[in-house]
Design a protein around this motif. Structure first.
Motif, PDB file in Angstrom:
ATOM      1  N   VAL A   6       0.943  -0.994   0.147  1.00  0.00           N
ATOM      2  CA  VAL A   6       0.228   0.091  -0.111  1.00  0.00           C
ATOM      3  C   VAL A   6       1.057   1.162  -0.491  1.00  0.00           C
ATOM      4  CG1 VAL A   6      -1.729   1.807   0.678  1.00  0.00           C
ATOM      5  CG2 VAL A   6      -2.059  -1.087   1.534  1.00  0.00           C
ATOM      6  N   ASP A   7       0.513   1.627  -0.581  1.00  0.00           N
ATOM      7  CA  ASP A   7       1.065   3.611  -0.917  1.00  0.00           C
ATOM      8  C   ASP A   7       0.360   4.470  -0.364  1.00  0.00           C
ATOM      9  OD1 ASP A   7       2.873   5.509  -3.178  1.00  0.00           O
ATOM     10  OD2 ASP A   7       2.712   5.632  -1.090  1.00  0.00           O
ATOM     11  N   GLU A   8       0.826   4.673   1.101  1.00  0.00           N
ATOM     12  CA  GLU A   8       0.425   5.665   2.057  1.00  0.00           C
ATOM     13  C   GLU A   8      -0.201   6.955   1.317  1.00  0.00           C
ATOM     14  OE1 GLU A   8       0.790   4.269   5.331  1.00  0.00           O
ATOM     15  OE2 GLU A   8       1.170   2.288   4.984  1.00  0.00           O
ATOM     16  N   ARG A  48      13.672  -2.232   7.005  1.00  0.00           N
ATOM     17  CA  ARG A  48      14.361  -1.090   8.011  1.00  0.00           C
ATOM     18  C   ARG A  48      12.681   0.010   8.250  1.00  0.00           C
ATOM     19  NH1 ARG A  48      19.905   0.556   5.954  1.00  0.00           N
ATOM     20  NH2 ARG A  48      20.882  -1.786   5.885  1.00  0.00           N
ATOM     21  N   PHE A  49      13.030   0.640   9.575  1.00  0.00           N
ATOM     22  CA  PHE A  49      12.766   1.836  10.160  1.00  0.00           C
ATOM     23  C   PHE A  49      12.778   3.303   9.152  1.00  0.00           C
ATOM     24  CE2 PHE A  49      11.411   4.750  12.152  1.00  0.00           C
ATOM     25  CZ  PHE A  49      10.718   5.125  12.803  1.00  0.00           C
ATOM     26  N   ASP A  50      11.575   3.330   8.437  1.00  0.00           N
ATOM     27  CA  ASP A  50      12.004   5.090   7.907  1.00  0.00           C
ATOM     28  C   ASP A  50      10.800   5.809   8.607  1.00  0.00           C
ATOM     29  OD1 ASP A  50      11.910   6.585   5.677  1.00  0.00           O
ATOM     30  OD2 ASP A  50      11.316   4.809   4.483  1.00  0.00           O
ATOM     31  N   ALA A  55       5.891   8.749   9.844  1.00  0.00           N
ATOM     32  CA  ALA A  55       5.200  10.056   9.850  1.00  0.00           C
ATOM     33  C   ALA A  55       4.237  10.113   8.935  1.00  0.00           C
ATOM     34  CB  ALA A  55       6.286  11.007   9.822  1.00  0.00           C
ATOM     35  N   ARG A  56       4.341   9.422   8.030  1.00  0.00           N
ATOM     36  CA  ARG A  56       3.220   9.885   6.695  1.00  0.00           C
ATOM     37  C   ARG A  56       2.366   8.651   7.503  1.00  0.00           C
ATOM     38  NH1 ARG A  56       7.146   9.197   2.430  1.00  0.00           N
ATOM     39  NH2 ARG A  56       6.252   6.753   2.459  1.00  0.00           N
ATOM     40  N   ARG A  57       2.267   7.416   7.841  1.00  0.00           N
ATOM     41  CA  ARG A  57       1.047   6.568   8.852  1.00  0.00           C
ATOM     42  C   ARG A  57       0.798   7.347   9.822  1.00  0.00           C
ATOM     43  NH1 ARG A  57      -2.595   3.482   8.587  1.00  0.00           N
ATOM     44  NH2 ARG A  57      -2.972   1.194  10.203  1.00  0.00           N
ATOM     45  N   PHE A  58       1.529   8.131  10.961  1.00  0.00           N
ATOM     46  CA  PHE A  58       0.808   8.939  11.983  1.00  0.00           C
ATOM     47  C   PHE A  58      -0.071   9.961  11.453  1.00  0.00           C
ATOM     48  CE2 PHE A  58       0.699  12.315  14.535  1.00  0.00           C
ATOM     49  CZ  PHE A  58       0.457  12.001  15.604  1.00  0.00           C
TER      50      PHE A  58
END
Length: 853
Positions: A6-8, A48-50, A55-58
């Protein structure tokens, strides 16, 4: 399996080929190579954590919360935060600051509302915080309560506003002060609360009253960090509390101004409350009658202390207050009762929406209940929430929702912002919000046992099980959600609250409340005796349950929380209850991290010495003990000390026989001793120190007490408490810390007779009041520290902590902490000059002796 990604940002889906994530050898069917490669994946190939993705997810989750209408639920949170900041500020915030912030934030919120929901929400939150500060300032200015500056005995004439029965007979009158004599007060309070125990005919509302009365200002914190009762008294417009000497007498006063219609209605309701209370107590004797009166009219002072304590220890004290529980039960009984009556007529039930008619009847019933309760703060909140829920039924909206709770909180915070500082407001809304959120979760569960429950043989068992499970779940949710507030405000937890509520709540729900409501409906016809007796029977059962469970022990004193715990846990709780997406788990993580931090950070040591603001009670804190200078310390202060110090045992003082150190009885009372008497007093104090046990007071009754805090006579701290001012000089010759309740003008011993173990002065003679302010003897004359009734009244209760044993270094913390807010400004009033002194003037005036030196 195909892997969907999924592209957020674009919210587009793509599907990878089945073997796109495998190496080439694996796609050709090399199973062994595939297994080896997957099992030994290189670190650089692992996800890895991006931070940008997170941030976009938040932001996406925040947008989802806003889309669900969660922004409105935070309105009372930010409005209340502004009020908390205003009331907690060290100095009164300047109006220009929060007024400018309010204007700028509103403009930004309007400009950003179509560009960015998140930024607009942030600007609106800032505006609500500023609005909360503005409302708090307005309420404070509107009240402008005059609080008495110090204890005084006067001839008082006033007009009775209201009355309430108290334990052991007598009445507690709220009185508007008309005049004072012997002496005439320069700055009299406008309204006082006085207890009259002398035999007399009860005064009616509006009647004149006169008598010799002892007045005192409302108590400040019993120890730094505890509840300031002067704050609540200020916003209740009570400027002094006290009692009448003997029975008060009627007074002839000028005719009061004619009351308006609303005032006359309130006066009539007040008289009706008194009549109802007396009627209930005439039918139901003892504590059960006082209990019933408290549940109907909110008069809580007639119950004996033993029963009130049993209810508190067992976790059943919430039944006494007219709050959410009582109002919900009464609304439910009214609603179900009206609906059943209306449904008996089949034609009516088919022609009109009887559910809405029942809601109207329930609304009228709870409104009458609220008016009879005296419009107490807790009853006001409960009535408001129930009214909103019943109105929601009328307009076809869900009656139980977190939005209704938010609306109730908003209305109360606009009307009375000071309520946000009280435990009642915080615990009431915390429990309600938690219960509504918990109800929403359980409402989503499917009922799988409908067919089984329909069978007559199991229907009763199933319903009974659900009822008791509901009580248990309600008790658990309510207890957990209010635990942090109970610890923060009262330093205690009800250890046996769950079994107590499981045993008592069926009695309250099925016997007490229905019988009480029937009695109120039948009382105008004189047919209320039998339902009142049924109500009394149920309350006797509740009292028996409370006494039995309180006898199990486990008072649950928790001590003072570290300063960071309460705000962080409350923040986590609000996030957990209000949010809908997985962001709510941030709240759970914050709560868990905060409690974990309390075990990891270094515990704040309890104070070594505590001094009440009156100066007549001093405690030496040891390991699980507190030694005081009183055999029977005042329960109001000492009970707060015990809870704040985690429930230590009380060590009584050793009382010396009359003899040396006591001045001659034939001598008139005076401020100085003769040389022989002073020498005898010093010798007696020295003997008491040498023979006495460390950490325990030795007292000569009504004169002085002395003790040493330490292990040896060479490195200990000596504390003296002096009741007779004539012995202050002798105490200064014998001790390092001297406390006297006498209101002396001097605040320091004028000589340097004694030093601490290492030869340094103990404490700077002027209390500055900053918490954790290290005060050493550098550059100060080598003399002991004197706390007088004047300095303690000005700065409040004292807590002293010693660093590195008893080597002369100490930390002082005062309850007032130097702030000059309207509810403690009376501490700086000087009746001699009839003006308020600032801290510098007060300290200078206290260092001048009676002779002006």
């Amino acid at each position: 399996m195909p892997k969907a990604a999924v592209d957020e940002g674009a919210l587009e889906f793509r599907v990878d080929p089945p073997d796109a994530h495998l190496p080439a050898s694996a796609s050709r069917g090399d199973v062994s190579a595939t297994d080896t490669t997957v099992a030994a994946a290189r670190p650089e190939d692992r996800p890895r954590f991006d931070p940008s993705v997170a941030a976009r997810r938040f932001v996406t989750l925040v947008e989802s919360e806003l889309a669900h209408g969660r922004a409105f639920l935070f309105a009372p949170v930010f409005l209340g935060l502004g009020s908390v900041l205003w009331f907690s500020a060290y100095e009164t915030p300047r109006p220009a600051i929060y007024q400018t912030c309010l204007f700028v934030s509103l403009v930004l919120a309007v400009l950003l509302r179509h560009r960015s929901r998140v930024l607009a929400f942030s600007a609106a939150a800032a505006a609500l915080v500023a609005a909360g500060m503005w409302l708090a300032a307005g309420e404070t200015a509107r009240k402008a309560t005059v609080i008495l500056d110090g204890p005084v005995t006067v001839d008082l004439t006033g007009r009775v506003v209201s009355r309430e029965a108290v334990t052991g007979g007598g009445w507690r009158y709220t009185v508007d002060v008309v005049s004072t004599e012997r002496p005439v007060l320069k700055r009299p309070p406008e309204r006082v609360a006085l207890i009259a125990r002398g035999p007399h005919e009860a005064f009616a509302d509006g009647q004149g009253i006169v008598g010799r009365a002892r007045l005192s200002p409302p108590s400040g914190p019993a120890m730094p960090g505890l509840t300031d009762f002067a704050f609540s008294s200020y916003f209740q417009e009570i400027g002094a509390i006290g009692f009448f000497y003997g029975a008060p007498r009627p007074a002839v006063l000028p005719e009061a101004a004619a009351k308006g219609l609303l005032a006359s209605a309130y006066a009539w309701i007040g008289h009706l409350r008194i009549v109802i209370g007396e009627r209930i107590r005439s039918i139901i004797p003892g504590d059960a009658g006082a209990f019933a009166t408290a549940m109907v009219t909110d008069e809580r002072r007639a119950m004996t202390r033993e029963t009130a304590e049993a209810l508190r220890l067992s976790g059943l004290a919430h039944i006494i207050a007219i709050s959410g529980l009582n109002m919900a039960l009464s609304a439910g009984i009214f609603f179900v009762g009206f609906r059943m009556l209306l449904s008996l007529h089949q034609g009516l039930a088919q022609a009109v929406p009887i559910k809405k008619l029942a809601a109207v009847g329930a609304l009228a019933g709870v409104t009458a209940y609220y008016l009879l309760s005296g419009s107490a703060v807790s009853a006001e909140r409960a009535w408001l929430m129930m009214s909103i829920m019943l109105i929601a039924v009328l307009i076809g909206r869900p009656s139980i929702s977190i939005r209704n709770v938010a609306i109730s909180a908003l209305v109360i915070l606009v009307m009375a912002p000071s309520d946000v500082m009280g435990a009642s407001f915080q615990m009431s809304f915390a429990a309600t919000a938690a219960l509504v959120a918990g109800y929403a979760l359980f409402r989503e569960r499917k009922e799988d046992d409908r067919q089984i429950s329909a069978l007559p043989s199991v229907a009763f068992v199933t319903k009974s099980w659900r009822f008791f499970w509901g009580i248990a779940l309600t008790s658990i949710i309510g207890g957990v959600s209010t635990a942090i507030f109970s610890v923060a405000h009262f330093q205690q937890l009800a250890v046996w609250g769950l079994p107590a509520n499981l045993a008592a709540m069926p009695v309250v729900s099925f016997i007490v409340m229905p019988a009480g409501l029937i009695a109120m409906l039948l009382m105008p016809f004189g047919l209320d005796a039998w339902p009142l007796r049924v109500m009394g029977f149920g309350l006797d059962l509740v009292i028996d349950i409370a006494r039995e469970i309180s006898s199990w022990g486990g008072e649950g004193a928790s001590g003072l929380l570290p300063p960071f715990v309460f705000p962080l846990v409350v923040t986590g709780f609000l996030l957990l209850v209000i949010l809908k997406t997985e962001l709510r788990f941030i709240g759970a993580a914050l709560i868990a991290a905060t409690f974990a931090a309390t075990f990891l950070v270094e515990d704040r040591s309890p104070p070594s010495i505590v001094i009440s603001e009156s100066g007549d009670l001093v405690g030496i804190v040891g390991a699980n003990t507190v030694a005081t200078n009183r055999e029977n310390p005042p329960s109001f202060i000492f009970s707060q000390w015990r809870r704040a110090l985690d429930g230590p045992d009380h060590i009584k003082p050793v009382m010396m026989p009359d003899g040396a150190g006591k001045r001659a009885e034939s001598q008139p009372r005076r401020r100085e001793l003769t040389a022989e008497e002073a020498e005898a007093a010093r010798h007696a104090m020295a003997g008491a120190l040498a023979a006495g046990e460390a950490g325990r007071f030795t007292c000569l009754k009504r004169l002085w007490c002395i003790a040493r805090y330490g292990e040896t006579m060479t490195d200990d701290i000596k504390i003296a408490v002096v009741e007779d001012a004539a012995f202050v000089e002798s105490a200064c010759m014998s001790a390092d810390i001297i406390v006297t309740p006498v209101r002396l003008r001097r605040s320091a011993c004028p000589f340097n007779p004694v030093s601490t173990g290492n030869g340094d002065a103990l404490i700077d003679p002027v209390v500055r009041g900053a918490a954790d302010d290290s005060l050493t003897g550098a550059g100060v004359a080598n003399r002991p520290r004197l706390f007088t009734g004047v300095s303690l009244a000005r700065h409040g209760s004292i807590a002293i902590r010693f660093e590195n044993g008893f080597q002369g270094r100490a930390k002082i913390e005062t309850a007032r902490n130097g702030s000059e807010r309207p509810w403690n400004l009376h501490r700086l009033y000087d009746w001699r000059s009839d003006r308020f002194l600032d801290d510098a003037e007060a300290s200078m005036s206290l260092d001048i002796s009676d002779s002006g030196e």
